[in-house]
Design a protein around this motif. Structure first.
Motif, PDB file in Angstrom:
ATOM      1  N   ILE A  55       0.851  -1.184   0.000  1.00 42.50           N
ATOM      2  CA  ILE A  55       0.000   0.000   0.000  1.00 42.50           C
ATOM      3  C   ILE A  55       0.888   1.235   0.000  1.00 42.50           C
ATOM      4  CG2 ILE A  55      -0.245   0.184   2.517  1.00 42.50           C
ATOM      5  CD1 ILE A  55      -3.283   0.816   1.896  1.00 42.50           C
ATOM      6  N   GLY A  56       0.517   2.173  -0.854  1.00 43.13           N
ATOM      7  CA  GLY A  56       1.272   3.409  -0.989  1.00 43.13           C
ATOM      8  C   GLY A  56       0.349   4.488  -1.504  1.00 43.13           C
ATOM      9  N   GLU A  57       0.899   5.638  -1.823  1.00 40.54           N
ATOM     10  CA  GLU A  57       0.059   6.743  -2.268  1.00 40.54           C
ATOM     11  C   GLU A  57       0.276   7.009  -3.748  1.00 40.54           C
ATOM     12  OE1 GLU A  57      -1.365   9.648   0.858  1.00 40.54           O
ATOM     13  OE2 GLU A  57       0.796   9.878   0.885  1.00 40.54           O
ATOM     14  N   GLY A  58      -0.630   7.834  -4.319  1.00 40.94           N
ATOM     15  CA  GLY A  58      -0.458   8.310  -5.681  1.00 40.94           C
ATOM     16  C   GLY A  58      -1.230   7.564  -6.725  1.00 40.94           C
ATOM     17  N   GLU A  59      -1.889   6.447  -6.379  1.00 37.46           N
ATOM     18  CA  GLU A  59      -2.569   5.628  -7.377  1.00 37.46           C
ATOM     19  C   GLU A  59      -3.681   6.397  -8.076  1.00 37.46           C
ATOM     20  OE1 GLU A  59      -4.068   1.077  -7.495  1.00 37.46           O
ATOM     21  OE2 GLU A  59      -4.903   2.279  -5.898  1.00 37.46           O
ATOM     22  N   ILE A  60      -4.405   7.227  -7.313  1.00 34.08           N
ATOM     23  CA  ILE A  60      -5.529   7.951  -7.888  1.00 34.08           C
ATOM     24  C   ILE A  60      -5.106   9.312  -8.421  1.00 34.08           C
ATOM     25  CG2 ILE A  60      -7.706   9.110  -7.288  1.00 34.08           C
ATOM     26  CD1 ILE A  60      -8.272   6.762  -5.434  1.00 34.08           C
ATOM     27  N   ASP A  61      -4.334  10.072  -7.629  1.00 32.83           N
ATOM     28  CA  ASP A  61      -4.044  11.446  -8.014  1.00 32.83           C
ATOM     29  C   ASP A  61      -2.780  11.582  -8.860  1.00 32.83           C
ATOM     30  OD1 ASP A  61      -2.080  10.992  -6.149  1.00 32.83           O
ATOM     31  OD2 ASP A  61      -2.880  12.346  -4.641  1.00 32.83           O
ATOM     32  N   TYR A  67       4.644   2.418  -6.088  1.00 29.60           N
ATOM     33  CA  TYR A  67       3.324   1.947  -6.485  1.00 29.60           C
ATOM     34  C   TYR A  67       2.985   0.584  -5.886  1.00 29.60           C
ATOM     35  CZ  TYR A  67       5.949  -0.713 -10.036  1.00 29.60           C
ATOM     36  OH  TYR A  67       6.826  -1.547 -10.675  1.00 29.60           O
ATOM     37  N   ILE A  68       1.691   0.351  -5.715  1.00 26.74           N
ATOM     38  CA  ILE A  68       1.202  -0.909  -5.166  1.00 26.74           C
ATOM     39  C   ILE A  68       1.638  -2.057  -6.072  1.00 26.74           C
ATOM     40  CG2 ILE A  68      -0.875  -2.258  -4.640  1.00 26.74           C
ATOM     41  CD1 ILE A  68      -2.229   0.410  -3.922  1.00 26.74           C
ATOM     42  N   GLY A  69       2.254  -3.058  -5.479  1.00 27.32           N
ATOM     43  CA  GLY A  69       2.752  -4.204  -6.237  1.00 27.32           C
ATOM     44  C   GLY A  69       4.205  -4.081  -6.660  1.00 27.32           C
ATOM     45  N   GLU A  70       4.815  -2.911  -6.437  1.00 32.15           N
ATOM     46  CA  GLU A  70       6.221  -2.729  -6.809  1.00 32.15           C
ATOM     47  C   GLU A  70       7.115  -3.627  -5.954  1.00 32.15           C
ATOM     48  OE1 GLU A  70       9.638   0.786  -7.132  1.00 32.15           O
ATOM     49  OE2 GLU A  70       7.533   1.321  -6.845  1.00 32.15           O
ATOM     50  N   LYS A  71       8.073  -4.263  -6.595  1.00 35.49           N
ATOM     51  CA  LYS A  71       9.026  -5.132  -5.903  1.00 35.49           C
ATOM     52  C   LYS A  71      10.289  -4.345  -5.590  1.00 35.49           C
ATOM     53  CE  LYS A  71       6.518  -8.917  -6.487  1.00 35.49           C
ATOM     54  NZ  LYS A  71       5.927  -9.685  -5.363  1.00 35.49           N
ATOM     55  N   VAL A  72      10.755  -4.481  -4.359  1.00 34.93           N
ATOM     56  CA  VAL A  72      11.972  -3.790  -3.936  1.00 34.93           C
ATOM     57  C   VAL A  72      12.869  -4.760  -3.178  1.00 34.93           C
ATOM     58  CG1 VAL A  72      10.915  -1.494  -3.827  1.00 34.93           C
ATOM     59  CG2 VAL A  72      10.844  -2.990  -1.823  1.00 34.93           C
ATOM     60  N   GLY A  73      14.153  -4.422  -3.113  1.00 33.42           N
ATOM     61  CA  GLY A  73      15.110  -5.263  -2.396  1.00 33.42           C
ATOM     62  C   GLY A  73      16.326  -5.555  -3.246  1.00 33.42           C
ATOM     63  N   ASN A  74      17.365  -6.039  -2.598  1.00 29.27           N
ATOM     64  CA  ASN A  74      18.621  -6.381  -3.255  1.00 29.27           C
ATOM     65  C   ASN A  74      18.495  -7.737  -3.928  1.00 29.27           C
ATOM     66  OD1 ASN A  74      21.218  -6.876  -4.048  1.00 29.27           O
ATOM     67  ND2 ASN A  74      22.075  -6.973  -1.981  1.00 29.27           N
ATOM     68  N   LYS A  75      18.287  -7.724  -5.230  1.00 28.06           N
ATOM     69  CA  LYS A  75      18.053  -8.973  -5.971  1.00 28.06           C
ATOM     70  C   LYS A  75      19.320  -9.812  -6.131  1.00 28.06           C
ATOM     71  CE  LYS A  75      13.773  -7.701  -6.773  1.00 28.06           C
ATOM     72  NZ  LYS A  75      13.797  -6.341  -6.252  1.00 28.06           N
TER      73      LYS A  75
END
Length: 339
Positions: A55-61, A67-75
């Motif tokens: 969950i994060g902000e900016g999806e509507i505005d 963004y929701i669903g974004e993958k993060v981390g040291n791959k």
């Protein structure tokens, strides 16, 4: 989660706060938000996690966002810890842009599958500290809940302090509470900070009530669970909050569709375990501007000072980290954002 990850997440909010501070008082909230987002993403991608922004902000505005669903981390690391992450790179973009108090960079992290997945939309919230845990009920009126909380904390109504966001939608509520001689702490923005004030030992805040953002709601639920407090919430469509026709409101229809995709019913009461399933939460918030919860960034040349609130739910440990940063020794990408 490994204990040492907590400090890594503190570094994430520190970087976001340092980046956003460059824009304090400059009247450009989107630039502050973008700088914090970029710093947060950069730091998250250096941590040995398999992380997902749930969950994060900016999806509507269409604001800058993780963004929701974004993958993060040291791959590039082969023993990654799978985690859910809820973020608000700048809670209080308007306060940052105008140089006002109580802006913070904040995130919450838990084991994968722990956080409610919901769209970026409005959420009604009722938050209390440990003394009133298990007693609140959004099915009841606000006044009924206030009397319940007053009894739990052993106060008269005139001695209660309630945080309410200072928004037009809350004008009537604020007036009614003040008519009861209840002390209202009306924050212009920042219901995560307001929620935390219900639970910390050196605050006289007894309750938070109001309609704010769902991302802040999930983050609040995470930290309130870690602090032993209680919270109930329900998602609200924009047309309900703004008082406009659903037929003519594309955003509310989009919200309804997104909730359906995610298996959530708008208007259902969400209890603590609905929003945060795991006690093993890590919460980090770093002050951007000084306020009731944290000191803001202080900077002289390339030396900056930050204050971070770091909470580990598993042990209920609360740490305040005062750090001094020599910006000449930050990574090149972070330096570009903060200098």
């Amino acid at each position: 989660m490994k204990r040492e990850l907590a400090l890594e997440f503190a570094r994430v909010t520190e970087a976001a706060a340092l980046a956003a501070h460059k824009w304090v008082g400059r009247g450009n909230k989107d630039a502050a938000d973008q700088a914090a987002v970029d710093a947060m993403r950069k730091m998250l991608n250096e941590i040995n996690i398999d992380g997902e922004i749930v969950i994060g902000e900016g999806e509507i505005d269409e604001a800058p966002m993780l963004y929701i669903g974004e993958k993060v981390g040291n791959k590039n690391y082969d023993r990654l810890v799978a985690v859910d992450i809820a973020v608000d790179p700048v809670e209080g973009t308007r306060m940052t842009a105008q140089g006002q108090a109580n802006a913070i960079a904040v995130l919450a992290v838990a084991n994968k599958g722990s956080f409610l997945k919901a769209p970026d939309m409005y959420m009604e919230k009722l938050v209390v500290g440990p003394d009133a845990k298990g007693l609140i009920d959004l099915e009841k009126s606000l006044l009924e809940n206030i009397h319940i909380v007053a009894k739990a904390v052993k106060k008269e109504l005139c001695d209660l302090t309630i945080v309410v966001l200072d928004k037009p939608r809350h004008k009537k509520i604020i007036t009614e509470l003040q008519a009861l001689k209840i002390k209202v702490y009306a924050l212009p923005d920042g219901d995560v900070a307001g929620s935390i004030l219900t639970c910390i030992i050196d605050s006289d805040v007894d309750m938070l009530y109001g309609v704010g953002g769902a991302p802040e709601g999930v983050i609040s639920a995470a930290v309130i669970k870690a602090l032993g407090g209680d919270m109930q919430a329900r998602l609200k469509l924009r047309n309900e909050v703004k008082g406009i026709s659903l037929e003519n409101d594309k955003i509310s229809n989009f919200e309804k569709a997104r909730c359906k995709e995610m298996g959530i019913n708008v208007g259902d009461i969400l209890r603590m375990d609905d929003m945060v399933k795991d006690d093993e939460v890590i919460f980090s918030a770093t002050g951007i501007t000084s306020g009731d919860l944290l000191e803001g960034v202080k900077r002289k040349g390339n030396i900056a000072r930050t204050q971070t609130l770091l909470i580990r739910g598993k042990t209920k440990t609360i740490r305040y980290i005062n750090a001094v940063h020599n910006l000449d020794y930050k990574s090149e990408e972070i330096c570009d954002l903060v200098k």
